[in-house]
Design a protein around this motif. Structure first.
Motif, mmCIF file in Angstrom:
data_model
loop_
_atom_site.group_PDB
_atom_site.id
_atom_site.type_symbol
_atom_site.label_atom_id
_atom_site.label_comp_id
_atom_site.label_asym_id
_atom_site.label_seq_id
_atom_site.Cartn_x
_atom_site.Cartn_y
_atom_site.Cartn_z
ATOM 1 N N UNK A 73 1.048 -1.170 0.089
ATOM 2 C CA UNK A 73 -0.146 -0.168 -0.222
ATOM 3 C C UNK A 73 1.008 1.351 0.095
ATOM 4 N N UNK A 74 0.319 2.453 -0.629
ATOM 5 C CA UNK A 74 0.879 3.465 -0.395
ATOM 6 C C UNK A 74 1.706 4.050 1.022
ATOM 7 N N UNK A 75 2.760 4.656 1.084
ATOM 8 C CA UNK A 75 3.088 4.852 2.306
ATOM 9 C C UNK A 75 2.306 5.717 3.055
ATOM 10 N N UNK A 76 1.817 5.419 4.275
ATOM 11 C CA UNK A 76 0.849 6.117 5.253
ATOM 12 C C UNK A 76 1.675 7.166 5.859
ATOM 13 N N UNK A 125 8.939 16.050 7.187
ATOM 14 C CA UNK A 125 9.290 16.484 5.879
ATOM 15 C C UNK A 125 8.298 17.553 5.303
ATOM 16 N N UNK A 126 8.483 18.222 4.354
ATOM 17 C CA UNK A 126 7.676 19.090 3.734
ATOM 18 C C UNK A 126 6.836 18.362 2.642
ATOM 19 N N UNK A 127 5.675 18.877 2.429
ATOM 20 C CA UNK A 127 4.722 18.198 1.174
ATOM 21 C C UNK A 127 5.227 18.718 -0.068
ATOM 22 N N UNK A 150 7.029 9.004 9.951
ATOM 23 C CA UNK A 150 7.326 10.083 8.949
ATOM 24 C C UNK A 150 6.242 11.094 8.890
ATOM 25 N N UNK A 151 6.214 12.346 9.258
ATOM 26 C CA UNK A 151 5.164 13.337 9.091
ATOM 27 C C UNK A 151 5.294 14.410 8.047
ATOM 28 N N UNK A 152 4.255 14.419 7.081
ATOM 29 C CA UNK A 152 4.564 15.477 5.919
ATOM 30 C C UNK A 152 3.660 16.601 6.321
ATOM 31 N N UNK A 153 4.287 17.728 6.331
ATOM 32 C CA UNK A 153 3.623 19.001 6.714
ATOM 33 C C UNK A 153 3.569 19.813 5.494
#
Length: 244
Positions: A73-76, A125-127, A150-153
């Motif tokens: 599945x795509x990375x969550x 990391x940034x979007x 890993x959080x994408x903001x």
């Protein structure tokens, strides 16, 4: 680059052991070094398909697939709060790594691997204008990206302000930093901020940092690779906390 594709023996093994949702695993036929991958997949009842090397090569997104490709599945991505929750669950002061516009997947993978090894609570990391967690990142991280949050903001500068509101200090890595990293206090709740490979930390992000630290350079090189510099700072924070 296909989202949700993991390549390489160690990366796939780590993803399996982390309980990552994997739909199918392709293995090159006759490769005896992939027995551990096959055994782990069978244990989790994940379909295996053996194929010749030409088929694996045609599917591969990296040059070092080692004869194994996992489709998943795509990375969550996590939320920043999820990273802080990890720290609370461990009863530890938060230690986060914030990456400002890292474009090289090898650098992102290396930072994630180091953060995982050091016991950091996650990476932010940034979007936009940043590489995401893709097949190369999974490979370089040796699969640790499967269980390192890993959080994408949307905005790194705004996220630093939110972290400050949560009581977390932000330390930016900068060649002109006012403090040598070994002299700075990295013991409390902390986010280590690393800049891009070429430009370093952007002006707005630099202005949001509580303080800037430098790694002294005595040779002709002006700076270190971002993943190397991140490793030095992460482990200095761990050392000051009594972790090593």
């Amino acid at each position: 680059m296909k989202e949700g594709q993991i390549e390489g023996r160690n990366a796939v093994l780590e993803a399996l052991r982390a309980g990552m949702e994997i739909d199918k695993i392709f293995l090159v036929d006759g490769n005896k070094t992939l027995g551990a991958v096959a055994a782990e997949a069978k244990k989790r009842r994940i379909p295996l398909q053996y194929a010749d090397r030409r088929k694996i090569e045609s599917m591969a997104q990296t040059p070092v697939h080692q004869g194994v490709i996992a489709l998943c599945a795509a990375v969550e991505y996590a939320q920043v709060e999820d990273l802080l929750a990890v720290a609370r669950e461990r009863g530890e002061a938060p230690l986060l790594v914030v990456l400002d516009e890292i474009s090289d997947p090898h650098n992102l993978g290396a930072v994630i691997r180091t953060a995982s090894a050091a016991g950091a609570h996650g990476v932010i990391i940034p979007k936009r204008r940043s590489v995401g967690v893709n097949a190369t990142v999974m490979k370089v991280s040796a699969g640790t990206a499967a269980y390192t949050k890993v959080a994408k903001v949307t905005n790194i500068a705004a996220t630093l302000e939110e972290l400050k509101q949560a009581g977390i200090w932000t330390a930016g890595a900068d060649m002109h930093g006012s403090e040598v990293y070994t002299k700075a206090d990295l013991r409390g709740p902390l986010a280590i901020v690393m800049g891009s490979e070429g430009k370093g930390i952007s002006r707005l992000v630099r202005e949001r940092c509580d303080f800037l630290v430098q790694i002294p350079m005595s040779g002709p090189a002006e700076s270190l690779n971002v993943s190397v510099a991140a490793g030095i700072l992460i482990y200095e924070a761990v050392r000051q906390r009594g972790g090593v």
